[in-house]
Design a protein around this motif. Sequence first.
Motif, PDB file in Angstrom:
ATOM      1  N   ILE A  69       0.824  -1.215   0.000  1.00 57.04           N
ATOM      2  CA  ILE A  69       0.000   0.000   0.000  1.00 57.04           C
ATOM      3  C   ILE A  69       0.856   1.261   0.000  1.00 57.04           C
ATOM      4  O   ILE A  69       0.523   2.244  -0.663  1.00 57.04           O
ATOM      5  CB  ILE A  69      -0.973  -0.003   1.212  1.00 57.04           C
ATOM      6  N   ASP A  70       1.987   1.256   0.742  1.00 53.34           N
ATOM      7  CA  ASP A  70       2.805   2.470   0.770  1.00 53.34           C
ATOM      8  C   ASP A  70       3.403   2.783  -0.600  1.00 53.34           C
ATOM      9  O   ASP A  70       3.529   3.947  -0.987  1.00 53.34           O
ATOM     10  CB  ASP A  70       3.886   2.391   1.852  1.00 53.34           C
ATOM     11  N   SER A  71       3.724   1.746  -1.380  1.00 53.06           N
ATOM     12  CA  SER A  71       4.229   1.963  -2.741  1.00 53.06           C
ATOM     13  C   SER A  71       3.132   2.533  -3.636  1.00 53.06           C
ATOM     14  O   SER A  71       3.378   3.464  -4.424  1.00 53.06           O
ATOM     15  CB  SER A  71       4.735   0.650  -3.349  1.00 53.06           C
ATOM     16  N   LEU A  72       1.935   1.977  -3.503  1.00 52.97           N
ATOM     17  CA  LEU A  72       0.805   2.475  -4.286  1.00 52.97           C
ATOM     18  C   LEU A  72       0.491   3.923  -3.903  1.00 52.97           C
ATOM     19  O   LEU A  72       0.187   4.750  -4.761  1.00 52.97           O
ATOM     20  CB  LEU A  72      -0.417   1.573  -4.079  1.00 52.97           C
ATOM     21  N   HIS A  73       0.586   4.207  -2.598  1.00 50.22           N
ATOM     22  CA  HIS A  73       0.318   5.558  -2.117  1.00 50.22           C
ATOM     23  C   HIS A  73       1.329   6.560  -2.692  1.00 50.22           C
ATOM     24  O   HIS A  73       0.957   7.643  -3.150  1.00 50.22           O
ATOM     25  CB  HIS A  73       0.334   5.585  -0.585  1.00 50.22           C
ATOM     26  N   ARG A  74       2.599   6.197  -2.672  1.00 46.20           N
ATOM     27  CA  ARG A  74       3.627   7.074  -3.243  1.00 46.20           C
ATOM     28  C   ARG A  74       3.351   7.333  -4.726  1.00 46.20           C
ATOM     29  O   ARG A  74       3.504   8.454  -5.212  1.00 46.20           O
ATOM     30  CB  ARG A  74       5.022   6.460  -3.067  1.00 46.20           C
ATOM     31  N   ASN A  75       2.941   6.292  -5.415  1.00 47.56           N
ATOM     32  CA  ASN A  75       2.639   6.428  -6.842  1.00 47.56           C
ATOM     33  C   ASN A  75       1.441   7.360  -7.049  1.00 47.56           C
ATOM     34  O   ASN A  75       1.443   8.212  -7.947  1.00 47.56           O
ATOM     35  CB  ASN A  75       2.374   5.052  -7.451  1.00 47.56           C
ATOM     36  N   ALA A  76       0.411   7.218  -6.197  1.00 52.06           N
ATOM     37  CA  ALA A  76      -0.775   8.083  -6.295  1.00 52.06           C
ATOM     38  C   ALA A  76      -0.413   9.537  -6.035  1.00 52.06           C
ATOM     39  O   ALA A  76      -0.899  10.448  -6.723  1.00 52.06           O
ATOM     40  CB  ALA A  76      -1.849   7.611  -5.316  1.00 52.06           C
ATOM     41  N   LEU A  77       0.485   9.770  -5.049  1.00 53.67           N
ATOM     42  CA  LEU A  77       0.921  11.139  -4.752  1.00 53.67           C
ATOM     43  C   LEU A  77       1.685  11.745  -5.928  1.00 53.67           C
ATOM     44  O   LEU A  77       1.493  12.918  -6.271  1.00 53.67           O
ATOM     45  CB  LEU A  77       1.802  11.166  -3.504  1.00 53.67           C
ATOM     46  N   ILE A  97     -10.067  -0.194  -1.369  1.00 63.11           N
ATOM     47  CA  ILE A  97      -9.452  -1.362  -2.007  1.00 63.11           C
ATOM     48  C   ILE A  97     -10.566  -2.176  -2.643  1.00 63.11           C
ATOM     49  O   ILE A  97     -11.467  -2.654  -1.959  1.00 63.11           O
ATOM     50  CB  ILE A  97      -8.674  -2.201  -0.980  1.00 63.11           C
ATOM     51  N   ARG A  98     -10.513  -2.312  -3.958  1.00 66.36           N
ATOM     52  CA  ARG A  98     -11.511  -3.088  -4.698  1.00 66.36           C
ATOM     53  C   ARG A  98     -10.841  -4.359  -5.223  1.00 66.36           C
ATOM     54  O   ARG A  98     -10.375  -4.409  -6.356  1.00 66.36           O
ATOM     55  CB  ARG A  98     -12.061  -2.262  -5.859  1.00 66.36           C
ATOM     56  N   GLN A  99     -10.783  -5.357  -4.362  1.00 66.35           N
ATOM     57  CA  GLN A  99     -10.101  -6.597  -4.748  1.00 66.35           C
ATOM     58  C   GLN A  99     -10.744  -7.230  -5.971  1.00 66.35           C
ATOM     59  O   GLN A  99     -10.053  -7.730  -6.859  1.00 66.35           O
ATOM     60  CB  GLN A  99     -10.113  -7.592  -3.582  1.00 66.35           C
ATOM     61  N   ASP A 100     -12.083  -7.200  -6.012  1.00 71.99           N
ATOM     62  CA  ASP A 100     -12.777  -7.826  -7.140  1.00 71.99           C
ATOM     63  C   ASP A 100     -12.462  -7.154  -8.470  1.00 71.99           C
ATOM     64  O   ASP A 100     -12.628  -7.736  -9.533  1.00 71.99           O
ATOM     65  CB  ASP A 100     -14.290  -7.828  -6.901  1.00 71.99           C
ATOM     66  N   LYS A 101     -11.980  -5.906  -8.420  1.00 73.35           N
ATOM     67  CA  LYS A 101     -11.610  -5.170  -9.634  1.00 73.35           C
ATOM     68  C   LYS A 101     -10.092  -5.139  -9.839  1.00 73.35           C
ATOM     69  O   LYS A 101      -9.617  -4.653 -10.862  1.00 73.35           O
ATOM     70  CB  LYS A 101     -12.112  -3.718  -9.544  1.00 73.35           C
ATOM     71  N   GLY A 102      -9.333  -5.605  -8.843  1.00 68.49           N
ATOM     72  CA  GLY A 102      -7.880  -5.524  -8.932  1.00 68.49           C
ATOM     73  C   GLY A 102      -7.387  -4.084  -8.888  1.00 68.49           C
ATOM     74  O   GLY A 102      -6.365  -3.746  -9.472  1.00 68.49           O
TER      75      GLY A 102
END
Length: 197
Positions: A69-77, A97-102
């Motif tokens: 999640i922290d990597s995804l967060h950095r990317n979103a920022l 988090i939408r697991q069913d959508k990936g």
Amino acid sequence: MQPHNRQQQARLLRISRKVHRTTGALLFAFFFVVSVTGLLLGWKKNSGGYIMAKSHSGTSTNLADWLPIDSLHRNALRIYRDSIRAGGSPALDRIDIRQDKGMVKFVFVDGFWGIQLDGATGRLLHIEKRRSDFIEKVHDGSILDHYFGTGSVIKLIYTTVMGIALLVFTVTGFWLWYGPGRMRRQAARSRSGAGAS
């Protein structure tokens, strides 16, 4: 019907009419806003993505394949600064988090923006203007809390006033519909009783 009883019911009808009319006049603008925003929120999933953006799909629904999640967060920022507003560190409202959508959706406080990322690759799927969040905050009065930073004080006052007003509208409206008919039926029974005697 006894004259005294009839006078009491007529007085109750007058009071109900006055309360109903006064409540409607005082809160007209608020009722209008609540009805329009409620209608828009009801249609948000059928607005062609204008009110509520479509949730895009990532490459994997297996959480073991996802980035931390922290990597995804950095990317979103980074995407936020590059594509929406440069500088600063935008505050997050929530992470969906939408697991069913990936897919992972980062929702930001400022400006009602959302960024959808592929959970496995971190690739940008969609940048969305979250109009439905704005409309929802207008609907429940929390838009003022949002702009003034007052927690949920204004929302609580607003929803309390509107809830009580709707209850008063319902009760007085019912009595304005039911009361005259009840008085007519009781008067008719009194006349028929007097005629029989």
